[in-house]
Design a protein around this motif. Structure first.
Motif, short mmCIF file in Angstrom:
data_model
loop_
_atom_site.label_atom_id
_atom_site.label_comp_id
_atom_site.label_asym_id
_atom_site.label_seq_id
_atom_site.Cartn_x
_atom_site.Cartn_y
_atom_site.Cartn_z
N THR A 108 0.83 -1.20 0.00
CA THR A 108 0.00 0.00 0.00
C THR A 108 0.86 1.25 0.00
OG1 THR A 108 -1.77 -1.14 1.20
CG2 THR A 108 -1.82 1.27 1.21
N GLN A 109 0.56 2.13 -0.93
CA GLN A 109 1.28 3.40 -1.08
C GLN A 109 0.56 4.47 -0.28
OE1 GLN A 109 3.94 3.62 -3.71
NE2 GLN A 109 4.47 5.23 -2.31
N TYR A 110 1.31 5.24 0.53
CA TYR A 110 0.77 6.36 1.30
C TYR A 110 1.26 7.64 0.63
CZ TYR A 110 -0.47 2.99 4.92
OH TYR A 110 -1.02 1.93 5.60
N LEU A 111 0.34 8.41 0.07
CA LEU A 111 0.65 9.60 -0.72
C LEU A 111 0.38 10.84 0.12
CD1 LEU A 111 -1.32 8.33 -3.82
CD2 LEU A 111 1.17 8.27 -3.59
N PHE A 112 1.39 11.69 0.27
CA PHE A 112 1.26 12.90 1.07
C PHE A 112 1.29 14.13 0.17
CE2 PHE A 112 2.81 9.73 4.02
CZ PHE A 112 2.07 9.99 5.17
N TYR A 113 0.38 15.06 0.45
CA TYR A 113 0.24 16.29 -0.34
C TYR A 113 0.20 17.49 0.61
CZ TYR A 113 -1.57 13.03 -3.89
OH TYR A 113 -1.74 12.00 -4.77
N CYS A 157 -3.25 13.19 3.18
CA CYS A 157 -2.77 11.84 2.86
C CYS A 157 -3.88 11.03 2.22
CB CYS A 157 -2.27 11.14 4.12
SG CYS A 157 -1.58 9.48 3.81
N ARG A 158 -3.51 10.24 1.23
CA ARG A 158 -4.38 9.23 0.63
C ARG A 158 -3.59 7.94 0.49
NH1 ARG A 158 -6.66 11.52 -4.89
NH2 ARG A 158 -4.43 11.82 -5.18
N THR A 159 -4.28 6.81 0.45
CA THR A 159 -3.61 5.54 0.22
C THR A 159 -4.01 4.99 -1.14
OG1 THR A 159 -5.38 4.28 1.30
CG2 THR A 159 -3.54 5.01 2.68
N LEU A 160 -3.10 4.23 -1.72
CA LEU A 160 -3.32 3.60 -3.02
C LEU A 160 -2.76 2.19 -2.93
CD1 LEU A 160 -4.11 3.80 -6.07
CD2 LEU A 160 -1.78 4.62 -6.48
N ASP A 161 -3.60 1.18 -3.17
CA ASP A 161 -3.11 -0.19 -3.07
C ASP A 161 -2.89 -0.79 -4.45
OD1 ASP A 161 -5.60 -1.03 -4.06
OD2 ASP A 161 -6.40 -1.46 -2.07
N SER A 162 -2.39 -2.02 -4.49
CA SER A 162 -2.04 -2.67 -5.76
C SER A 162 -3.26 -3.07 -6.58
CB SER A 162 -1.18 -3.90 -5.49
OG SER A 162 -1.85 -4.80 -4.63
N ASN A 163 -4.47 -2.92 -6.02
CA ASN A 163 -5.70 -3.16 -6.77
C ASN A 163 -6.29 -1.88 -7.33
OD1 ASN A 163 -5.74 -5.99 -6.21
ND2 ASN A 163 -6.52 -5.54 -4.16
N LEU A 204 -8.01 3.93 -4.61
CA LEU A 204 -7.52 5.20 -4.11
C LEU A 204 -8.46 5.70 -3.02
CD1 LEU A 204 -5.30 7.37 -4.61
CD2 LEU A 204 -6.89 8.49 -6.18
N SER A 205 -7.94 5.91 -1.82
CA SER A 205 -8.79 6.25 -0.68
C SER A 205 -9.19 7.72 -0.70
CB SER A 205 -8.06 5.94 0.63
OG SER A 205 -7.03 6.90 0.85
N GLU A 206 -10.08 8.09 0.20
CA GLU A 206 -10.45 9.49 0.39
C GLU A 206 -9.32 10.24 1.09
OE1 GLU A 206 -13.19 10.99 -0.72
OE2 GLU A 206 -13.78 9.09 -1.67
N VAL A 207 -9.39 11.56 1.02
CA VAL A 207 -8.34 12.41 1.60
C VAL A 207 -8.51 12.46 3.12
CG1 VAL A 207 -7.40 14.75 1.72
CG2 VAL A 207 -8.16 13.79 -0.48
N LYS A 208 -7.39 12.35 3.83
CA LYS A 208 -7.39 12.52 5.28
C LYS A 208 -6.44 13.67 5.64
CE LYS A 208 -6.32 10.15 9.65
NZ LYS A 208 -7.62 10.38 10.28
#
Length: 522
Positions: free
Chosen positions: A110-115, A129-135, A138-142
């Motif tokens: 799981t990729q944790y993307l910071f903006y 932060c959002r997460t992105l997995d190998s499937n 893409l999660s909602e913004v936290k």
């Protein structure tokens, strides 16, 4: 040998041996993807590498005037370099405001993307932060943190992972205030992005006389901060005489922040570079760097401290002066006059040794700014980037230095941020493997004559220097960049499993971009 297999170029690499001939336990394999046009490709950077694949990223403005941007994420198979999926996040904004990508970390697959996003009306900076997995989910913004700031560039956020990747630490440094006391914020999250604890730390030191050099989060969730304090009324950090180096531990006890300071005993030493790493060996933190005794320009030796994280005490402390013959490898004239190595070395990283010891890696790094004035009064400013020699210290499990090694390297560029300079490091049972661009003539000179300085990576070679656990060294040419049309950016490449499972390399050549999979085979 160059062969084509399933659209992927595979290079089986030859070796240039600079030590006694020995049987090789493994050899590197480098497989390249086809070349893509930078205009049509949906990636311009690598994010992180997982066990089975790796992520890429690209952003593009949707219009010249608008703040929204299109984002592209792709996931590629690690071994056949094929694209598994591509998603487009169209017109990416947060509450109508521009969002800028900052960094990313990976936990499992799981990729944790910071903006970051800035609110001009409220004068606030947001870390998202959002997460992105190998499937491709893409999660909602936290919202991870909010910082009051009158300018977009004032203050900063820093993100760190614990060694076991169970904790995420957000360190917030507010904007500098000359007459205020030092203040910073800490938030600790688990891998589900649930907050475990937070701290608003305000110290008695003045902001102008206090500086943070490094911080780490332990596997148990404690935060350790390496800092210095200038005892004089004026700023004298340039000569290091009045600096007091401290280690702070910040913990949470039943909802109350607990800050403890530890004296490292470095009052009479001119420290020139320091770094820390938690949980390096058996619950101990490593603190290492370089020092000088004669003056601020000489680097006379290395220091290493082992710190027990639970007990809060220094277990061992060693100052190891460089021998004259080691100094002579850098400059024989300075060695003859009893001087040390020049002080531009910067601490880079710690690596655990198989026997419980550690390796300490530092690089000679410098940026020089030159401004010239023309005949008509116009000024021109150029930035020169120097990435030179590497020093490796081998520390045994009792904290003593077994040996130190010098890997000669000379790299220079101008006005490009040193994009193709520096190194990336891989590890396996044989030792440490340093990957960087080198002058093509150094293939015959390395270890024998003074090296040629590389100024154009496009015309050089991509090389790997292997430093064995017994301090032996081997120089390998991986790619001849001009002939094989590669230009790797080592610091933009990404390691798999912290370098133990190879790396994914990024190559940029004009308008062409590609990536390669580097790994070892027995």
């Amino acid at each position: 040998m160059l062969c084509l297999k399933k659209g992927v170029f595979t290079l089986v690499l030859s070796f240039i041996l600079l030590t006694n001939a020995q049987a090789q336990g493994s050899y590197p394999i480098l497989e390249w993807s086809p070349e893509y046009s930078t205009r049509s490709a949906k990636f311009d950077r690598l994010l992180q590498v997982g066990d089975k694949g790796f992520y890429t990223y690209k952003t593009a403005n949707t219009s010249l005037l608008g703040s929204s941007r299109n984002e592209y994420f792709a996931y590629y198979d690690r071994y056949d370099l094929g694209e598994n999926w591509l998603i487009k996040n169209a017109r990416w904004e947060w509450k109508g405001r521009r969002v800028d990508y900052k960094t990313s970390v990976i936990i499992g697959e799981t990729q944790y993307l910071f903006y970051e996003s800035y609110d001009r009306q409220a004068d606030q900076r947001y870390l998202l932060c959002r997460t992105l997995d190998s499937n491709a989910t893409l999660s909602e913004v936290k919202v991870m943190e909010v910082l009051d700031s009158r300018r977009r560039a004032r203050g900063d956020f820093d993100i760190q992972l614990s060694k076991d990747r169970s904790k995420i630490a957000i360190f917030t440094n507010p904007p500098y205030e000359r007459n205020s006391t030092e203040n910073f914020y800490i938030r600790i999250f688990d891998s589900a992005l649930d907050e475990l604890w937070n701290a608003d730390v305000e110290l008695s030191y003045r902001d102008r006389n206090f500086g943070i050099m490094d911080f780490e989060v332990s596997n148990s969730g404690e935060v350790f901060i390496l800092s210095y304090y200038d005892n004089s009324p004026n700023i004298t950090m340039s000569n290091n005489r009045d600096l007091d180096y401290k280690l702070m531990r910040v913990t949470d006890k039943s909802g109350i922040s607990d800050v403890v300071e530890f004296d490292l005993g470095l009052q009479d030493v001119r420290v020139q570079s320091l770094g820390i790493e938690c949980d390096l060996v058996d619950g101990q933190m490593a603190i290492s760097g370089f020092y000088g005794r004669r003056n601020i320009w000489d680097m006379d030796g290395a220091l290493y401290l082992a710190f027990d994280q639970e007990k809060g005490e220094v277990v061992s402390s060693n100052l190891n002066q460089f021998a004259p013959d080691f100094v002579a490898q850098f400059n024989k004239y300075r060695a003859k006059r009893g001087k040390g190595i020049r002080r531009n070395f910067v601490f880079r990283q710690f690596v655990s040794r198989p026997d419980g010891g550690a390796y300490v890696v530092a690089e000679d790094y410098e940026v020089v700014v030159r401004t010239t004035q023309g005949q008509r009064g116009q000024t021109t400013t150029n930035y020169y980037y120097y990435y030179n020699d590497i020093i490796v210290l081998s520390i045994d499990k009792s904290g003593d230095v077994d040996w130190y090694a010098h890997i000669p390297k000379k790299q220079t560029s101008m006005n490009d941020g040193g994009y193709f300079l520096g190194y990336t490091m891989l590890l396996n049972n044989e030792g440490l493997h340093f990957l960087y661009n080198d002058h093509r003539k150094n293939a015959k000179r390395w270890g024998k004559k003074n090296l040629k300085r590389i100024t154009n990576a496009k015309a050089g070679n991509l090389v790997m220097v292997t430093l064995g656990h017994d301090a032996s060294m081997r120089y390998n040419v991986l790619n001849r960049n001009k002939r094989q049309k590669f230009r790797v950016a080592p610091r933009q490449s990404r390691l798999a499993n912290d370098g133990y499972d190879g790396a994914i390399l990024l190559s940029l050549r004009g308008s062409k971009i590609r990536f390669g999979n580097l790994y070892f085979e027995d």
